[in-house]
Scaffold this active site. Structure first.
Site, PDB file in Angstrom:
ATOM      1  N   LYS A 102      14.910  -5.020 -17.108  1.00  0.00           N
ATOM      2  CA  LYS A 102      13.576  -5.231 -16.571  1.00  0.00           C
ATOM      3  C   LYS A 102      12.598  -6.277 -17.631  1.00  0.00           C
ATOM      4  CE  LYS A 102      10.784  -2.479 -14.431  1.00  0.00           C
ATOM      5  NZ  LYS A 102       9.992  -1.590 -13.976  1.00  0.00           N
ATOM      6  N   GLU A 159       9.136  12.623  -2.461  1.00  0.00           N
ATOM      7  CA  GLU A 159       7.554  13.395  -1.850  1.00  0.00           C
ATOM      8  C   GLU A 159       7.678  14.450  -1.216  1.00  0.00           C
ATOM      9  OE1 GLU A 159       7.000   9.006  -2.615  1.00  0.00           O
ATOM     10  OE2 GLU A 159       8.480  10.097  -1.473  1.00  0.00           O
ATOM     11  N   ARG A 184       5.493  10.154   3.966  1.00  0.00           N
ATOM     12  CA  ARG A 184       6.912  10.479   4.027  1.00  0.00           C
ATOM     13  C   ARG A 184       7.125  11.842   4.007  1.00  0.00           C
ATOM     14  NH1 ARG A 184       9.594   6.288  -0.178  1.00  0.00           N
ATOM     15  NH2 ARG A 184      11.192   6.181   1.486  1.00  0.00           N
TER      16      ARG A 184
END
Length: 641
Positions: free
Chosen positions: A285, A371, A399
């Site tokens: 990253k 979740e 979700r």
């Protein structure tokens, strides 16, 4: 404004077709220029930076090797897609990212044919790519479907559900695992690149396919032994046993920044007759921009920044962010109560749970992008006598709705839901706007649903939730900073289902839920100036409603207006239902409901979004005047004649 980077080669590439006319020796220069342009653009607009910089070479390689857009490229989450947007005809608008009328910060079908599937939430790419691949198979279309998924997104069960179902797609499906934390396996120099090239070759894939068919013809005992031996040998060499068990041919790991390694491997994968194939690519990253490499967390999402120094624009000092107010108060509650635990789904800093985790590391749980698991895990904790706070963004909690219903509400378990990013969210647009949680929670039996009008109210509601043991309870609050009110030194336990009068009047009643209270008070000032005495109530609770207060306001005022940062089906719908059930509408009641419109609103500044939605002071005033057929000459001594 910073000087734009010099990009002579990138200036000649406005589509992937143009990119594919370049020589392989030119791709390194193109990638360097693409990285410079991405840094410059995000420095101007703000947005996601580190993830995009990490996939610059991968983006170039995919578009160079595959025939996009005929081959369908699907980016998971989509926050790493800025280099992709630059290469796919949108460079001239790249400095409008995340602004009103500009480019989305994520992939978006309506924006480009090169965005075949929109995404801003995690772990959807493999399922979607599988759909494209199977559709191609059924229609005898030779096109590939390529899913690029980060290893963070691999913490979600949905990715594995898709992979478990992917074998039928054959060679039409390619999954590229962008391992940007080196959490699976690092590439090991030239040997790793050589192995990746070998195991992706048609000869090697053919041998593996032949071996699998031969093993199936052995006796069961011999078959099992041979299969275990083959699996062990391959796993030792490549580390891809899990993916092979799910039906994929595994290739990697490979350095995702080395184009000389990437290109031949992707060409092998493209031309393979075997599949589906998973290519494991290791990236960094922030690659190529020193500040982002040094602090990948701080440069994941950024404000506008100085490209030379990396210094980000800082907002002027102001009130604390709602998430931090919640996090700090939760720490205080946990100091008093050792049964309080906190759960988040890969968003510790975004929800304030990072503060709790620092104070109570053994009582904080980051379950990853999962979740559904987070909610049922919280339900199990509650069933065993703990007091769990499940802190999840409003759109992410969507979700896990079945778990909220089946595992929490039906069993009446005291799970506390801290719902961040409730309401409109500005630059993140429709995919992250918390527009529906009041509707989808207040419809459930046993639930208590609260909405904080300001940061002081959030302190009270956090304390109230901590003390509430008789069933599930939710508190919702917006993205951004508070209003600047003083925080209470001692939190108040609110009476469940009771609102408060903030301003008393006689003609107009404004019933507010959440942080539109400030706009309601502004509207009251305007209405008072027009001779319309106005009451403003902060209802605090969408469920249970304060029926006594609401009945009094509806029957003692000429017009009543509800206002909320939620779609149809929320507060306004519940007040209308109450009024209907109690026969209040039969008396000619003038009741109007202000709510989010029945559209998905694109990104813009929050104040512009709320104005467009009709949820500001001007909209409240206009609604009241229209309901009253207001005529200023008919107002006498502060009351309507």
């Amino acid at each position: 404004m910073a000087e734009l980077p010099q990009t002579p080669l990138l200036d000649t590439v406005d589509t992937p077709a143009a990119l594919r006319t370049l020589k392989p020796t030119q791709l390194r220069q193109l990638a360097d220029e693409l990285r410079a342009e991405t840094i410059s653009a995000v420095g101007t607009t703000g947005g996601h930076l580190g993830s995009g910089l990490g996939v610059v070479e991968l983006t170039v390689a995919i578009h160079y090797v595959f025939d996009t857009p005929a081959d369908r490229l699907i980016w998971d989450v989509g926050h790493q897609c800025y280099p992709h947007k630059i290469l796919t005809g949108r460079r001239n608008r790249i400095r409008t990212l995340r602004s009103g009328g500009g480019l989305s910060g994520f992939t978006k079908r309506s924006e480009s044919e090169y965005d075949p599937f929109g995404a801003a939430h995690s772990s959807t790419s493999i399922s979607a790519a599988l759909g494209f691949a199977i559709a191609n198979k059924l229609s005898d279309n030779a096109g590939k479907a390529i899913a690029v998924i980060g290893d963070g997104a691999m913490s979600a069960g949905m990715a594995y559900e898709a992979m478990n179902n992917a074998e039928a797609a054959g060679n039409r499906l390619v999954v590229i695992l962008n391992d940007n934390d080196m959490s699976i396996a690092p590439p090991v120099g030239g040997l790793s690149a050589y192995l990746a090239r070998v195991v992706s070759s048609s000869e090697y894939l053919g041998l593996r396919s032949l071996a699998k068919r031969a093993i199936r013809k052995l006796s069961k005992r011999a078959h099992n032994a041979a299969e275990r031996a083959e699996e062990f040998a391959r796993g030792m060499a490549t580390g891809g046993t899990l993916f092979e068990e799910l039906g994929f041919y595994y290739v990697g790991p490979i350095d995702g920044h080395n184009l000389e390694h990437l290109i031949p491997v992707l060409e092998n994968v493209r031309d393979s007759e075997h599949g589906p194939i998973l290519v494991h690519v290791v990236t960094k990253k922030g690659k190529g921009y020193a500040p982002a490499e040094a602090a990948s967390d701080k440069y994941h999402g950024v404000q506008k920044f100085d490209v030379i120094t990396g210094t980000q624009d800082k907002a002027p000092p102001g009130p604390p962010a709602y998430q931090n107010v919640f996090g700090d108060q939760l720490v205080e509650e946990a100091r008093r109560d050792p049964t309080i635990v906190a759960i988040t789904a890969a968003m510790p800093s975004g929800t304030g749970i990072d503060r709790f985790a620092k104070a109570f590391p053994d009582r904080a749980f980051d379950v990853g992008i999962a979740e559904q698991h987070a909610v049922t895990f919280a339900a199990g904790l509650a069933a065993q006598g703990m007091r769990p706070f499940c802190a999840i963004y409003s759109t992410f909690l969507q979700r896990a709705y079945d778990q909220v219903v089946h595992d929490v509400a039906i069993q009446n378990l005291p799970v506390r839901f801290a719902i961040d990013r409730a309401g409109l969210v500005g630059a993140d647009g429709a995919t992250h706007a918390g527009s529906f949680d009041v509707t989808y929670l207040a419809t459930l039996p046993n639930f208590v649903v609260m909405a904080a009008a300001d940061e002081a109210e959030l302190v009270h509601m956090t304390h109230t939730a901590a003390m509430h043991d008789s069933g599930p309870i939710a508190l919702r609050y917006p993205r951004g900073n508070g209003t600047g009110v003083a925080l209470p030194k001692v939190p108040q336990r609110l009476e469940i289902g009771k609102g408060r009068i903030v301003r008393e009047g006689k003609s107009v009643a404004i019933l507010s839920l959440g942080t539109r209270l400030g706009e309601a008070l502004k509207a009251a000032d305007v209405l008072e100036a027009k001779g319309l005495s106005t009451t403003v109530a902060d209802l605090r609770f969408a469920k249970p409603l304060d029926e006594d207060l609401i009945r009094r306001l509806l029957t003692s005022h000429e017009v009543a207006v509800t206002i909320e940062e939620n779609a149809v089906g929320g507060l306004g719908a519940h007040v209308l239902t109450m009024a209907s059930d109690q026969g209040l509408i039969d008396g000619g009641l003038k009741l109007r409901t202000l709510r989010l419109p029945d559209i998905f609103q694109d990104q813009d500044k929050p104040e512009k979004q709320y104005a467009d939605a009709g949820l500001d002071a001007d909209a409240i005033v206009a609604t009241v005047l229209k309901a009253l057929r207001y005529n200023e000459s008919a107002v006498v001594d502060g009351a309507r004649a």
